[in-house]
Design a protein around this motif. Sequence first.
Motif, mmCIF file in Angstrom:
data_model
loop_
_atom_site.group_PDB
_atom_site.id
_atom_site.type_symbol
_atom_site.label_atom_id
_atom_site.label_comp_id
_atom_site.label_asym_id
_atom_site.label_seq_id
_atom_site.Cartn_x
_atom_site.Cartn_y
_atom_site.Cartn_z
ATOM 1 N N GLN A 63 38.445 50.618 24.143
ATOM 2 C CA GLN A 63 37.025 50.674 24.482
ATOM 3 C C GLN A 63 36.689 49.445 25.316
ATOM 4 O O GLN A 63 37.087 48.329 24.993
ATOM 5 C CB GLN A 63 36.163 50.700 23.222
ATOM 6 N N PHE A 64 35.960 49.649 26.402
ATOM 7 C CA PHE A 64 35.587 48.565 27.298
ATOM 8 C C PHE A 64 34.207 48.043 26.904
ATOM 9 O O PHE A 64 33.212 48.775 26.981
ATOM 10 C CB PHE A 64 35.591 49.051 28.747
ATOM 11 N N LEU A 65 34.163 46.777 26.465
ATOM 12 C CA LEU A 65 32.909 46.178 26.014
ATOM 13 C C LEU A 65 32.166 45.501 27.153
ATOM 14 O O LEU A 65 30.946 45.331 27.083
ATOM 15 C CB LEU A 65 33.195 45.156 24.905
ATOM 16 N N SER A 66 32.909 45.084 28.178
ATOM 17 C CA SER A 66 32.300 44.417 29.320
ATOM 18 C C SER A 66 33.265 44.499 30.497
ATOM 19 O O SER A 66 34.465 44.723 30.297
ATOM 20 C CB SER A 66 32.002 42.940 28.997
ATOM 21 N N PRO A 67 32.781 44.312 31.713
ATOM 22 C CA PRO A 67 33.671 44.323 32.886
ATOM 23 C C PRO A 67 34.386 42.988 33.046
ATOM 24 O O PRO A 67 34.242 42.297 34.050
ATOM 25 C CB PRO A 67 32.704 44.603 34.039
ATOM 26 N N ASP A 68 35.156 42.608 32.027
ATOM 27 C CA ASP A 68 35.801 41.298 32.008
ATOM 28 C C ASP A 68 36.880 41.219 33.095
ATOM 29 O O ASP A 68 37.573 42.203 33.384
ATOM 30 C CB ASP A 68 36.427 41.051 30.629
ATOM 31 N N MET A 69 37.030 40.034 33.692
ATOM 32 C CA MET A 69 38.016 39.847 34.756
ATOM 33 C C MET A 69 39.445 40.000 34.254
ATOM 34 O O MET A 69 40.368 40.189 35.046
ATOM 35 C CB MET A 69 37.836 38.471 35.396
ATOM 36 N N SER A 70 39.671 39.913 32.942
ATOM 37 C CA SER A 70 41.010 40.109 32.400
ATOM 38 C C SER A 70 41.446 41.570 32.511
ATOM 39 O O SER A 70 42.623 41.876 32.358
ATOM 40 C CB SER A 70 41.073 39.643 30.950
ATOM 41 N N MET A 71 40.483 42.478 32.752
ATOM 42 C CA MET A 71 40.821 43.882 32.985
ATOM 43 C C MET A 71 40.980 44.156 34.484
ATOM 44 O O MET A 71 40.906 45.292 34.929
ATOM 45 C CB MET A 71 39.738 44.796 32.405
ATOM 46 N N SER A 72 41.206 43.086 35.250
ATOM 47 C CA SER A 72 41.342 43.196 36.699
ATOM 48 C C SER A 72 42.560 42.403 37.148
ATOM 49 O O SER A 72 42.973 41.444 36.491
ATOM 50 C CB SER A 72 40.071 42.664 37.375
ATOM 51 N N PHE A 73 43.148 42.804 38.276
ATOM 52 C CA PHE A 73 44.292 42.071 38.818
ATOM 53 C C PHE A 73 44.439 42.409 40.296
ATOM 54 O O PHE A 73 44.016 43.488 40.750
ATOM 55 C CB PHE A 73 45.579 42.422 38.073
ATOM 56 N N PRO A 74 45.027 41.509 41.090
ATOM 57 C CA PRO A 74 45.229 41.787 42.514
ATOM 58 C C PRO A 74 46.148 42.990 42.719
ATOM 59 O O PRO A 74 47.168 43.130 42.039
ATOM 60 C CB PRO A 74 45.884 40.507 43.037
ATOM 61 N N ALA A 75 45.795 43.836 43.653
ATOM 62 C CA ALA A 75 46.612 45.020 43.937
ATOM 63 C C ALA A 75 48.022 44.636 44.352
ATOM 64 O O ALA A 75 48.983 45.368 44.096
ATOM 65 C CB ALA A 75 45.951 45.859 45.021
ATOM 66 N N SER A 76 48.174 43.469 44.971
ATOM 67 C CA SER A 76 49.486 43.036 45.461
ATOM 68 C C SER A 76 50.483 42.789 44.343
ATOM 69 O O SER A 76 51.685 42.718 44.589
ATOM 70 C CB SER A 76 49.339 41.764 46.300
ATOM 71 N N GLN A 77 49.999 42.658 43.090
ATOM 72 C CA GLN A 77 50.925 42.440 41.975
ATOM 73 C C GLN A 77 51.692 43.714 41.611
ATOM 74 O O GLN A 77 52.773 43.637 41.032
ATOM 75 C CB GLN A 77 50.163 41.915 40.760
ATOM 76 N N LEU A 78 51.126 44.881 41.929
ATOM 77 C CA LEU A 78 51.819 46.140 41.661
ATOM 78 C C LEU A 78 52.225 46.854 42.944
ATOM 79 O O LEU A 78 53.302 47.431 43.022
ATOM 80 C CB LEU A 78 50.940 47.066 40.817
ATOM 81 N N LEU A 79 51.344 46.848 43.933
ATOM 82 C CA LEU A 79 51.667 47.449 45.228
ATOM 83 C C LEU A 79 52.322 46.368 46.077
ATOM 84 O O LEU A 79 51.685 45.691 46.871
ATOM 85 C CB LEU A 79 50.404 47.998 45.884
ATOM 86 N N VAL A 80 53.623 46.200 45.852
ATOM 87 C CA VAL A 80 54.357 45.046 46.373
ATOM 88 C C VAL A 80 54.864 45.321 47.789
ATOM 89 O O VAL A 80 55.330 46.409 48.108
ATOM 90 C CB VAL A 80 55.541 44.712 45.438
#
Length: 714
Positions: A63-80
């Motif tokens: 469950q998402f309680l807030s739009p915390d930055m820990s639920m975010s990451f740069p696309a370049s970390q997966l789309l390498v």
Amino acid sequence: MLMQIFLLLLLWASRVTETTTATWRQCTELLPLDLLSFVLERDTSRVVPGSLVKQSAGVRGIQFLSPDMSMSFPASQLLVNCDLFPKEFSIVFTVKVNRIAPKRDEYIFSLMGPKNVEKDALQEKEGLLERNNEPIISDNEQRLKKKDTKRDEKHGDVILGLKLSQNGLHFVFKGHEKAAEHWSFQGIHLTPNQWHTFVLVIGLHNMKLTVDCNPLLESVPSRAFPSDLNIQGSRFHIGSRGRWKGLFSGLMRQLVLVPNSDASNEICPSSDPRLAALSVPPLLLDLPVRRKQNDRHATSSGTAGRLSVGLERPCSELLRGQLWFNPLKKGLYVCDGSVWITVLEDHKRLDYVLEHQVLITSSETHDVEVFQIQGVGLMAAMAHRSSASGSAVYLWTHLGFQLYQNISTHGALAWKHFQIGKKAYLVVSNSGTGTNKSLDKEPEMDFSVIYKWSKRRKRFVRFQTLQTFCARDWEAFNINEETYLAVANHRMGNNNHTINSVIYKWNGATKSFEVHQTLITSGAYDWEFFKVGPYHFLVVANAFDGVTTSLDSVIYVWIDGRFQVFQTIKTFCATDWEMFQIGNRVFLVVANGHRLQGNGPSQYTINSTIYELDMSGQLFVRFQDIVTSSAVDWEFFSLGEEYFLVVANSYNGETYSLNSILYRWQGYEGFVPVHWLPTIGCSDWEFFSSNGESFLIYSSAKASLSKVFKLKTY
């Protein structure tokens, strides 16, 4: 004149833009990307801030309680190593949907672009011009406005996103001429407070949707999905678009992006279509064990002795003879005063493989060696390519492998752990001296180093230095209670590959290793020692003689205190041998790297071969060929009564991003593929167990990371 200069600058800028666009790389060689696991598994010691693990209908979700930055990451970390989003892809997600309010959108995920600097500058200029005409606002309103402005500054526009509304599912993206486009499936029937699994497939000219494996829905938009969707500087946001508005209110169980593939065939049909799984984060798989407050070690008495039921506690002298039943493992154990001995246990069977830890390393890694140090725990030595950062030893904890000790190495290629009595050692293969070498001279000799474990300092300390020549591998073994080390010397200088590899013997009087025997090898890559009955064998992987990779690798047998040739086997850039036994059958499998003859082209996708020992003929005969892509390692292991081989596929002639494959023993069928594991320049696999759980770790020779996979059993 000013106008001419302006036009020239404009023309130059347009050419630069065209050149830059031409060099943008499409994301084409990617494997399935588990977006939800990526944010949940970065720190397994705690739940990600802004989220909560909840259970509904016996199933876990986030469950998402807030739009915390820990639920975010740069696309370049997966789309390498790419700049443009895949032209075709699937999105698989499982959610429990609450009732969504009218005119409200809730994001499953979004890909947000970087802040638009030009737009911000224009807005600032307009603000200066209009400031004199602004209405007077209160201090409180000013604070709220500043807060909203700061929050908005973190994000740009939505490049791509997926959201649910009361009316249906909406796929949004930045289309042609950067205009926002919406592709929608209206009127989807979703039962509130129930789990649903969606598979959305975006093709070149159509969009398909499968919900709970029901009949397919298809839409043909007026325009194709753009092939030039630039993702440079963008960030993934899971469960939101980085703001409160649009935060997903339900529960999420899986979210997987599958580039260049229609994933509906991977999901459907399913025995449980609402919960059909492609990749579920480990945190959401197993339900917690519930027990009453005082039943942790519930005990019952019987005529045969004491029996405890529940979770494990340490076995000690006070518990000698105590029986313990583990309901999780369905096993019965008895305490011998120090450890629990298995009496009866349900055999493990491999169910699936999960990514458990992404270990960021200081440089590319050629080899990983997993071993145990008494009184300390499970450790892993990583052979790092970089001489500047050296290599590292990691300690296994409840968080995974954590850095324990740095060791100075020079182009390390391999580690080997061994023991002499109760004393533990590590030996490293160095492929450089660490000094600058003249380009017009032959490289100097290398020095590989043996390290000894210091119980007082709880560190590995330098013990002995041995001269080697681009050593690729060490093997440690014992014969007749004597300890030996074998080094695979790969080449001397840049061109001389046919040289001596060396067998060293431990001298107890001088407390050092001394040369015992030399064996001629050609580009030696690996040694493997094994024993069959009373006989001791040593096999070398010969890789290259300066002209060809089609060489004889040699099996030696120990006779009268020395190794003598037993059998030769034709191999093609042999990089690894692995010996294993299934019942009373003895096997050897070779990893063939590539075919190269003279100036001809190299072939990387070739057969690696399993050989079986013919006891009556007293030689190894071909048993099974397996197609591999520049294989550099095999690892054999067993779970319960099942046997497995995993291969390190490193390169296919075009890319290093390949699936390394896990094979299961099927009796007369031999080994069959059962799991495909995404790897980048895979250089080594190691199997290990901890606290009754089984894991695989791989090292990458092309990326500064290693990965740990958890083997889920049932």
